[in-house]
Scaffold this motif. Structure first.
Motif, PDB file in Angstrom:
ATOM      1  N   VAL A 102     -30.625 -59.058  13.552  1.00  0.00           N
ATOM      2  CA  VAL A 102     -30.966 -59.950  12.453  1.00  0.00           C
ATOM      3  C   VAL A 102     -31.241 -59.070  11.239  1.00  0.00           C
ATOM      4  CG1 VAL A 102     -32.491 -61.767  11.615  1.00  0.00           C
ATOM      5  CG2 VAL A 102     -31.936 -61.644  14.058  1.00  0.00           C
ATOM      6  N   VAL A 103     -30.325 -59.135  10.269  1.00  0.00           N
ATOM      7  CA  VAL A 103     -30.405 -58.287   9.081  1.00  0.00           C
ATOM      8  C   VAL A 103     -30.108 -59.134   7.843  1.00  0.00           C
ATOM      9  CG1 VAL A 103     -29.430 -56.273   7.904  1.00  0.00           C
ATOM     10  CG2 VAL A 103     -29.639 -56.265  10.397  1.00  0.00           C
ATOM     11  N   ASN A 104     -30.990 -59.066   6.869  1.00  0.00           N
ATOM     12  CA  ASN A 104     -30.801 -59.767   5.594  1.00  0.00           C
ATOM     13  C   ASN A 104     -30.472 -61.245   5.798  1.00  0.00           C
ATOM     14  OD1 ASN A 104     -31.304 -57.422   4.066  1.00  0.00           O
ATOM     15  ND2 ASN A 104     -29.190 -56.753   4.350  1.00  0.00           N
ATOM     16  N   GLY A 105     -31.171 -61.869   6.740  1.00  0.00           N
ATOM     17  CA  GLY A 105     -31.019 -63.300   6.977  1.00  0.00           C
ATOM     18  C   GLY A 105     -29.805 -63.711   7.787  1.00  0.00           C
ATOM     19  N   GLU A 106     -29.023 -62.761   8.269  1.00  0.00           N
ATOM     20  CA  GLU A 106     -27.845 -63.071   9.080  1.00  0.00           C
ATOM     21  C   GLU A 106     -28.029 -62.513  10.485  1.00  0.00           C
ATOM     22  OE1 GLU A 106     -23.946 -62.473   7.429  1.00  0.00           O
ATOM     23  OE2 GLU A 106     -24.765 -62.537   5.393  1.00  0.00           O
ATOM     24  N   THR A 107     -27.427 -63.214  11.464  1.00  0.00           N
ATOM     25  CA  THR A 107     -27.552 -62.828  12.864  1.00  0.00           C
ATOM     26  C   THR A 107     -26.195 -62.444  13.431  1.00  0.00           C
ATOM     27  OG1 THR A 107     -29.419 -64.324  13.155  1.00  0.00           O
ATOM     28  CG2 THR A 107     -28.305 -63.597  15.157  1.00  0.00           C
ATOM     29  N   ASN A 108     -26.158 -61.340  14.152  1.00  0.00           N
ATOM     30  CA  ASN A 108     -24.975 -60.893  14.877  1.00  0.00           C
ATOM     31  C   ASN A 108     -25.347 -60.958  16.359  1.00  0.00           C
ATOM     32  OD1 ASN A 108     -22.701 -59.622  15.858  1.00  0.00           O
ATOM     33  ND2 ASN A 108     -22.752 -57.944  14.390  1.00  0.00           N
ATOM     34  N   GLU A 109     -24.915 -62.037  17.013  1.00  0.00           N
ATOM     35  CA  GLU A 109     -25.305 -62.320  18.406  1.00  0.00           C
ATOM     36  C   GLU A 109     -24.773 -61.266  19.373  1.00  0.00           C
ATOM     37  OE1 GLU A 109     -27.223 -64.779  19.694  1.00  0.00           O
ATOM     38  OE2 GLU A 109     -27.592 -65.650  17.718  1.00  0.00           O
ATOM     39  N   ASN A 110     -25.667 -60.773  20.226  1.00  0.00           N
ATOM     40  CA  ASN A 110     -25.302 -59.859  21.315  1.00  0.00           C
ATOM     41  C   ASN A 110     -24.486 -58.657  20.834  1.00  0.00           C
ATOM     42  OD1 ASN A 110     -26.560 -61.560  23.286  1.00  0.00           O
ATOM     43  ND2 ASN A 110     -24.801 -62.913  23.127  1.00  0.00           N
ATOM     44  N   ALA A 111     -24.864 -58.101  19.692  1.00  0.00           N
ATOM     45  CA  ALA A 111     -24.109 -56.993  19.098  1.00  0.00           C
ATOM     46  C   ALA A 111     -24.528 -55.622  19.621  1.00  0.00           C
ATOM     47  CB  ALA A 111     -24.253 -57.037  17.578  1.00  0.00           C
ATOM     48  N   ALA A 112     -25.612 -55.568  20.371  1.00  0.00           N
ATOM     49  CA  ALA A 112     -26.065 -54.295  20.940  1.00  0.00           C
ATOM     50  C   ALA A 112     -26.316 -54.482  22.424  1.00  0.00           C
ATOM     51  CB  ALA A 112     -27.355 -53.844  20.249  1.00  0.00           C
ATOM     52  N   TRP A 113     -26.039 -53.447  23.190  1.00  0.00           N
ATOM     53  CA  TRP A 113     -26.338 -53.521  24.618  1.00  0.00           C
ATOM     54  C   TRP A 113     -27.032 -52.254  25.076  1.00  0.00           C
ATOM     55  CZ3 TRP A 113     -21.360 -52.478  22.981  1.00  0.00           C
ATOM     56  CH2 TRP A 113     -20.741 -51.341  23.507  1.00  0.00           C
ATOM     57  N   VAL A 114     -27.731 -52.385  26.198  1.00  0.00           N
ATOM     58  CA  VAL A 114     -28.516 -51.281  26.739  1.00  0.00           C
ATOM     59  C   VAL A 114     -28.556 -51.395  28.263  1.00  0.00           C
ATOM     60  CG1 VAL A 114     -30.677 -52.561  26.430  1.00  0.00           C
ATOM     61  CG2 VAL A 114     -30.758 -50.092  26.588  1.00  0.00           C
ATOM     62  N   TYR A 115     -28.519 -50.259  28.933  1.00  0.00           N
ATOM     63  CA  TYR A 115     -28.672 -50.215  30.387  1.00  0.00           C
ATOM     64  C   TYR A 115     -30.108 -49.782  30.686  1.00  0.00           C
ATOM     65  CZ  TYR A 115     -23.658 -50.748  30.741  1.00  0.00           C
ATOM     66  OH  TYR A 115     -22.383 -51.237  30.659  1.00  0.00           O
ATOM     67  N   GLU A 116     -30.943 -50.735  31.025  1.00  0.00           N
ATOM     68  CA  GLU A 116     -32.357 -50.452  31.277  1.00  0.00           C
ATOM     69  C   GLU A 116     -32.593 -49.848  32.657  1.00  0.00           C
ATOM     70  OE1 GLU A 116     -33.661 -54.392  30.455  1.00  0.00           O
ATOM     71  OE2 GLU A 116     -33.930 -53.982  28.314  1.00  0.00           O
ATOM     72  N   ALA A 117     -31.728 -50.156  33.597  1.00  0.00           N
ATOM     73  CA  ALA A 117     -31.819 -49.598  34.952  1.00  0.00           C
ATOM     74  C   ALA A 117     -30.402 -49.255  35.423  1.00  0.00           C
ATOM     75  CB  ALA A 117     -32.475 -50.604  35.898  1.00  0.00           C
ATOM     76  N   PRO A 118     -29.792 -48.238  34.794  1.00  0.00           N
ATOM     77  CA  PRO A 118     -28.402 -47.922  35.137  1.00  0.00           C
ATOM     78  C   PRO A 118     -28.262 -47.361  36.540  1.00  0.00           C
ATOM     79  CG  PRO A 118     -29.313 -46.211  33.761  1.00  0.00           C
ATOM     80  CD  PRO A 118     -30.349 -47.302  33.837  1.00  0.00           C
ATOM     81  N   LEU A 119     -27.043 -47.439  37.037  1.00  0.00           N
ATOM     82  CA  LEU A 119     -26.732 -46.791  38.304  1.00  0.00           C
ATOM     83  C   LEU A 119     -26.780 -45.275  38.092  1.00  0.00           C
ATOM     84  CD1 LEU A 119     -23.797 -49.106  39.455  1.00  0.00           C
ATOM     85  CD2 LEU A 119     -26.202 -49.178  40.167  1.00  0.00           C
ATOM     86  N   GLU A 120     -26.843 -44.531  39.190  1.00  0.00           N
ATOM     87  CA  GLU A 120     -27.048 -43.082  39.138  1.00  0.00           C
ATOM     88  C   GLU A 120     -26.043 -42.354  38.243  1.00  0.00           C
ATOM     89  OE1 GLU A 120     -27.218 -39.266  42.142  1.00  0.00           O
ATOM     90  OE2 GLU A 120     -27.542 -41.258  42.964  1.00  0.00           O
ATOM     91  N   LYS A 121     -24.772 -42.738  38.312  1.00  0.00           N
ATOM     92  CA  LYS A 121     -23.744 -42.046  37.526  1.00  0.00           C
ATOM     93  C   LYS A 121     -23.939 -42.222  36.018  1.00  0.00           C
ATOM     94  CE  LYS A 121     -20.084 -42.165  40.956  1.00  0.00           C
ATOM     95  NZ  LYS A 121     -18.747 -42.654  41.286  1.00  0.00           N
ATOM     96  N   ALA A 122     -24.710 -43.223  35.613  1.00  0.00           N
ATOM     97  CA  ALA A 122     -24.937 -43.483  34.189  1.00  0.00           C
ATOM     98  C   ALA A 122     -26.395 -43.246  33.788  1.00  0.00           C
ATOM     99  CB  ALA A 122     -24.529 -44.917  33.859  1.00  0.00           C
ATOM    100  N   SER A 123     -27.107 -42.479  34.571  1.00  0.00           N
ATOM    101  CA  SER A 123     -28.535 -42.274  34.303  1.00  0.00           C
ATOM    102  C   SER A 123     -28.789 -41.638  32.933  1.00  0.00           C
ATOM    103  CB  SER A 123     -29.180 -41.446  35.409  1.00  0.00           C
ATOM    104  OG  SER A 123     -28.589 -40.159  35.458  1.00  0.00           O
ATOM    105  N   ASN A 124     -27.814 -40.925  32.391  1.00  0.00           N
ATOM    106  CA  ASN A 124     -27.984 -40.278  31.083  1.00  0.00           C
ATOM    107  C   ASN A 124     -28.069 -41.280  29.919  1.00  0.00           C
ATOM    108  OD1 ASN A 124     -25.162 -40.760  31.634  1.00  0.00           O
ATOM    109  ND2 ASN A 124     -24.691 -39.581  29.798  1.00  0.00           N
ATOM    110  N   ILE A 125     -27.686 -42.541  30.151  1.00  0.00           N
ATOM    111  CA  ILE A 125     -27.761 -43.531  29.067  1.00  0.00           C
ATOM    112  C   ILE A 125     -28.865 -44.570  29.298  1.00  0.00           C
ATOM    113  CG2 ILE A 125     -25.393 -43.235  28.250  1.00  0.00           C
ATOM    114  CD1 ILE A 125     -24.686 -45.833  29.827  1.00  0.00           C
ATOM    115  N   LYS A 126     -29.766 -44.280  30.198  1.00  0.00           N
ATOM    116  CA  LYS A 126     -30.882 -45.202  30.444  1.00  0.00           C
ATOM    117  C   LYS A 126     -31.613 -45.484  29.129  1.00  0.00           C
ATOM    118  CE  LYS A 126     -35.204 -45.685  33.093  1.00  0.00           C
ATOM    119  NZ  LYS A 126     -35.368 -47.009  32.654  1.00  0.00           N
ATOM    120  N   ASP A 127     -31.769 -46.763  28.820  1.00  0.00           N
ATOM    121  CA  ASP A 127     -32.486 -47.244  27.633  1.00  0.00           C
ATOM    122  C   ASP A 127     -31.816 -46.877  26.308  1.00  0.00           C
ATOM    123  OD1 ASP A 127     -34.439 -48.531  29.176  1.00  0.00           O
ATOM    124  OD2 ASP A 127     -35.656 -46.708  29.289  1.00  0.00           O
ATOM    125  N   HIS A 128     -30.602 -46.364  26.332  1.00  0.00           N
ATOM    126  CA  HIS A 128     -29.871 -46.047  25.103  1.00  0.00           C
ATOM    127  C   HIS A 128     -29.068 -47.269  24.645  1.00  0.00           C
ATOM    128  CE1 HIS A 128     -31.020 -42.022  26.070  1.00  0.00           C
ATOM    129  NE2 HIS A 128     -30.246 -41.473  25.165  1.00  0.00           N
TER     130      HIS A 128
END
Length: 94
Positions: A57-83
């Motif tokens: 939500v920026v300057n009164g406009e919304t971009n739905e689901n425009a960012a994603w994050v792996y909060e509990a990634p599988l082991e092979k992706a552990s380097n992107i946890k919470d990124h």
């Protein structure tokens, strides 16, 4: 220094990041939390795990689901946890 911008605002900027499948993943300390709203949308990647999504939500406009994050990634992706990674018109530059 990677930077993510949308609708005239810098929403994330960092010196440290991870790159996976061509996407830059920003650490949680680099995002401007005031622009992010968690949604109920999720997806699953066979090797990274379940992704949670945020709308911007920026300057009164919304971009739905425009960012994603792996909060509990599988082991092979552990380097992107919470990124955070972006799409849907968010400009990410190095």
């Amino acid at each position: 220094m990677p930077k993510a911008e949308w609708n005239g605002a810098v929403i994330a900027e960092t010196d440290t990041y991870e790159t996976v499948e061509g996407n830059i993943y920003f650490p949680p300390s680099s995002i401007k939390k005031e622009f992010f709203t968690k949604t109920t949308h999720t997806t699953n990647c066979p090797w990274k795990g379940n992704a949670s999504y945020y709308s911007l939500v920026v300057n009164g406009e919304t971009n739905e689901n425009a960012a994603w994050v792996y909060e509990a990634p599988l082991e092979k992706a552990s380097n992107i946890k919470d990124h955070f990674a972006f799409w849907k018109g968010v400009s990410v530059t190095k």
